[in-house]
Design a protein around this motif. Structure first.
Motif, PDB file in Angstrom:
ATOM      1  N   LEU A 360      37.283 -17.246 -30.896  1.00 34.13           N
ATOM      2  CA  LEU A 360      38.551 -17.473 -30.204  1.00 34.13           C
ATOM      3  C   LEU A 360      38.361 -17.549 -28.696  1.00 34.13           C
ATOM      4  O   LEU A 360      39.009 -18.340 -28.017  1.00 34.13           O
ATOM      5  CB  LEU A 360      39.535 -16.363 -30.552  1.00 34.13           C
ATOM      6  N   GLU A 361      37.450 -16.738 -28.165  1.00 35.90           N
ATOM      7  CA  GLU A 361      37.201 -16.766 -26.727  1.00 35.90           C
ATOM      8  C   GLU A 361      36.561 -18.084 -26.303  1.00 35.90           C
ATOM      9  O   GLU A 361      36.896 -18.633 -25.245  1.00 35.90           O
ATOM     10  CB  GLU A 361      36.293 -15.608 -26.324  1.00 35.90           C
ATOM     11  N   SER A 362      35.655 -18.592 -27.109  1.00 41.37           N
ATOM     12  CA  SER A 362      34.974 -19.841 -26.761  1.00 41.37           C
ATOM     13  C   SER A 362      35.895 -21.044 -26.878  1.00 41.37           C
ATOM     14  O   SER A 362      35.727 -22.042 -26.184  1.00 41.37           O
ATOM     15  CB  SER A 362      33.750 -20.050 -27.662  1.00 41.37           C
ATOM     16  N   ASN A 363      36.883 -20.951 -27.759  1.00 41.53           N
ATOM     17  CA  ASN A 363      37.793 -22.070 -27.973  1.00 41.53           C
ATOM     18  C   ASN A 363      39.157 -21.529 -28.383  1.00 41.53           C
ATOM     19  O   ASN A 363      39.456 -21.438 -29.578  1.00 41.53           O
ATOM     20  CB  ASN A 363      37.243 -23.015 -29.044  1.00 41.53           C
ATOM     21  N   PRO A 364      40.009 -21.183 -27.415  1.00 38.55           N
ATOM     22  CA  PRO A 364      41.332 -20.660 -27.753  1.00 38.55           C
ATOM     23  C   PRO A 364      42.165 -21.636 -28.584  1.00 38.55           C
ATOM     24  O   PRO A 364      43.082 -21.219 -29.287  1.00 38.55           O
ATOM     25  CB  PRO A 364      41.973 -20.436 -26.374  1.00 38.55           C
ATOM     26  N   ALA A 365      41.831 -22.932 -28.517  1.00 39.74           N
ATOM     27  CA  ALA A 365      42.606 -23.926 -29.244  1.00 39.74           C
ATOM     28  C   ALA A 365      42.351 -23.894 -30.739  1.00 39.74           C
ATOM     29  O   ALA A 365      43.015 -24.612 -31.493  1.00 39.74           O
ATOM     30  CB  ALA A 365      42.279 -25.329 -28.711  1.00 39.74           C
ATOM     31  N   VAL A 366      41.396 -23.044 -31.181  1.00 42.41           N
ATOM     32  CA  VAL A 366      41.091 -23.003 -32.605  1.00 42.41           C
ATOM     33  C   VAL A 366      42.314 -22.570 -33.421  1.00 42.41           C
ATOM     34  O   VAL A 366      42.451 -22.925 -34.586  1.00 42.41           O
ATOM     35  CB  VAL A 366      39.878 -22.076 -32.872  1.00 42.41           C
ATOM     36  N   THR A 367      43.211 -21.812 -32.791  1.00 42.34           N
ATOM     37  CA  THR A 367      44.446 -21.422 -33.486  1.00 42.34           C
ATOM     38  C   THR A 367      45.280 -22.644 -33.832  1.00 42.34           C
ATOM     39  O   THR A 367      45.831 -22.758 -34.935  1.00 42.34           O
ATOM     40  CB  THR A 367      45.270 -20.455 -32.622  1.00 42.34           C
ATOM     41  N   LYS A 368      45.381 -23.581 -32.892  1.00 35.44           N
ATOM     42  CA  LYS A 368      46.108 -24.827 -33.149  1.00 35.44           C
ATOM     43  C   LYS A 368      45.423 -25.622 -34.254  1.00 35.44           C
ATOM     44  O   LYS A 368      46.075 -26.199 -35.126  1.00 35.44           O
ATOM     45  CB  LYS A 368      46.187 -25.655 -31.871  1.00 35.44           C
ATOM     46  N   VAL A 369      44.104 -25.636 -34.229  1.00 31.77           N
ATOM     47  CA  VAL A 369      43.353 -26.344 -35.262  1.00 31.77           C
ATOM     48  C   VAL A 369      43.622 -25.728 -36.628  1.00 31.77           C
ATOM     49  O   VAL A 369      43.829 -26.436 -37.615  1.00 31.77           O
ATOM     50  CB  VAL A 369      41.840 -26.317 -34.941  1.00 31.77           C
TER      51      VAL A 369
END
Length: 428
Positions: A360-369
C-alpha cells in the motif's frame, strides 16, 4: 542472464554445483536449463529478474525468451510452438483468456505442486485457470482497465474527472483546444488501444458493457452483441478518432499510448495498472501530475473494467516438468508477488497482499485497483472455450472497421451477431 529472441535451442544437461549445496560438502549434481517465455523484454517485464533469482537459488540455468508485445502475436507464437510439440519452451506466460484454448498442451500443475499451492489466491482466478479439473496455470498478476488523467490540467482548466464517456469527450475537446492554443500542437485529449488485436477487445468490451450493451456473449453462450447500446458505444468511440484521439491510435497498443501520455501529450489514457509506477517514475514528464479513476460509462450503463492478467503454465512437452513447475511456484509465491507489486506496481493474485502495508505504501492506488477487480467484467472466454480467439478476432476486427470509418456501428454489430451465431453452432 541472456534474453534472446524466440529460437530453437538445444539444452544438454550440464554438471554444476547446486547453490547452497557447497555447504553440505560440495556435492555435484546435474543442473538442468529451463526455458521460460516471459513478456516483451521491456522495462515492465519482471519475469526475467525472478527467473534469475530462482536460478541462483537452485543452481539450475534459465534461458529467458522474450515474446511480442501484442497479446495476439504472442498467442500465435505459443500456438505454433505447442502445436509442433516442441520442447524448446518449458514455462510460458499466458493471458487470462487462454487456459481453455491451450489446456490440452499444458500439464496439470496439481501433479507437481504442493497440495496447498493455491491457498490465498483469488478463487475466481484459480477457477479461471482450472480446465476439466486440471490446474493448467498459476495466476501471477491481474489487471483491470483504468482511466488515467492529468489532474494538474483538470485543475488548471476547471474540470472534474469525467463520469460518463460524453463528459470525457467534452472535457477532452476543451482542454485539447486550450493546450494547443498555448503552444503544444502535439497534445491530444484521449488515447486508448485501437490496434486490431486483443487489447482492442478489452477497450471495446468496456465501451459496450458500460453502455448497457452486454458482454458480446452471455454466460449461457448466447450472442448478445446486436443491440442499440452496443452500436452507440462503437459509434461514439469512432467519433474520437481524428478529433480527441490521433489517427495513429488505430495502430496503438499499450506501450504506444503510455508513451504519448507519459510524454505529456495526452489528457486522458485508458490502460492497465502497470502504468502508474512508470508514469510517476523519475524522468517522466507527468510524474506527480496524474490521477487514476474508474472508466466512464454511457447514458444507460455503469462503469466497466475489463479484467486481465497473466499466469504461468508448463508445457506438456517439457523435458523437465517438475523443475518447470518449481519455477512457476517460485515466481507466483507470496514473497515474489509482493516484490513484483512493490517494484513494478503489478497487482497480485494473492488477496492478502492488498492489505499489506508495504504494498500500500509503494502504491496507494492499489485500493482503487482492488475495487475495479472486484467489479470488473470478464471477456466471454469461459462461455466460448476453444473458440474464444476466433470470437475476439471477429469482435476487434468489427470494432476496428467502425473506428476507421469503414462501417457504422449498427451494421457492424448486426454482421458480427450473424458471424458469431454461425460460429456458436459449430464451436460451442
Amino acid at each position: 542472464m541472456p534474453i534472446t529472441p524466440f529460437r530453437r535451442v538445444t539444452r544438454p544437461l550440464v554438471t554444476s554445483l547446486l547453490l547452497g549445496g557447497a555447504a553440505l560438502g560440495a556435492q555435484q549434481s546435474l543442473a538442468a536449463e529451463v526455458a521460460i517465455a516471459c513478456g516483451p523484454g521491456d522495462a515492465t517485464d519482471y519475469c526475467p529478474t525472478l527467473a534469475q533469482q530462482w536460478a541462483e537459488k537452485t543452481g539450475h540455468q534459465v534461458e529467458v525468451v522474450s515474446t511480442p508485445n501484442s497479446a495476439t502475436e504472442r498467442l500465435s507464437l505459443l500456438q505454433q510452438l505447442l502445436n509442433s510439440q516442441s520442447s524448446d519452451i518449458d514455462v510460458m506466460m499466458i493471458d487470462t483468456v487462454w487456459p481453455g484454448l491451450l489446456a490440452e498442451h499444458l500439464v496439470d500443475l496439481n501433479d507437481y505442486l504442493e497440495n496447498d499451492a493455491t491457498e490465498g489466491f483469488f478463487p475466481a482466478l484459480i477457477n479461471n485457470n482450472t480446465v476439466d479439473e486440471r490446474l493448467v496455470a498459476m495466476p501471477w498478476y491481474t489487471n483491470a482497465g483504468l482511466l488515467y488523467y492529468r489532474k494538474d490540467l483538470l485543475d488548471k482548466h476547471g474540470y472534474e474527472v469525467p463520469g460518463t464517456w460524453q463528459q470525457l469527450t467534452d472535457t477532452a475537446e476543451a482542454i485539447q483546444a486550450a493546450e494547443r492554443q498555448a503552444g503544444n500542437d502535439d497534445f491530444w485529449g484521449y488515447v486508448f488501444q485501437g490496434r486490431a488485436y486483443e487489447g482492442l477487445t478489452c477497450n471495446a468490451l468496456e465501451w459496450v458493457a458500460s453502455h448497457g450493451g452486454g458482454t458480446i456473449i452471455d454466460a449461457e453462450g448466447q450472442v448478445t452483441i446486436d443491440n442499440p447500446q452496443a452500436a452507440a458505444a462503437l459509434d461514439q468511440a469512432a467519433s474520437w478518432v481524428g478529433n480527441i484521439s490521433p489517427e495513429g491510435v488505430l495502430n496503438y497498443t499499450e506501450e504506444e499510448t503510455r508513451g504519448v501520455f507519459q510524454s505529456g501529450n495526452a489528457l486522458f489514457l485508458r490502460n492497465w495498472p502497470y502504468v502508474w509506477a512508470l508514469a510517476n517514475s523519475e524522468g517522466s514528464e507527468v510524474a506527480g501530475k496524474i490521477g487514476m479513476a474508474a472508466l466512464p460509462h454511457g447514458p444507460e450503463g455503469e462503469p466497466a473494467a475489463t479484467l486481465g492478467g497473466w499466469s504461468l503454465a508448463v508445457s506438456r512437452y517439457s523435458e523437465t516438468p517438475q523443475l518447470a513447475a518449481d519455477l512457476v511456484a517460485y515466481i507466483t509465491a507470496r514473497p515474489q508477488q509482493k516484490e513484483h507489486a512493490i517494484r513494478k506496481n503489478r497487482n497480485p493474485t494473492i488477496e492478502s497482499l492488498y492489505q499489506d502495508p508495504e504494498v500500500l505504501e509503494s502504491n496507494p492506488a492499489v485500493t482503487k485497483v482492488y475495487e475495479n477487480l472486484v467489479n470488473g467484467v470478464a471477456r466471454p472466454a469461459s462461455a466460448t472455450g476453444n473458440a474464444y480467439a476466433r470470437v475476439s478476432n471477429a469482435f476487434f476486427n468489427a470494432t476496428h472497421r467502425v473506428l476507421s470509418g469503414e462501417q457504422e456501428g449498427a451494421a457492424a454489430v448486426e454482421q458480427l451477431q450473424s458471424r458469431l451465431e454461425r460460429l456458436a453452432r459449430r464451436a460451442w
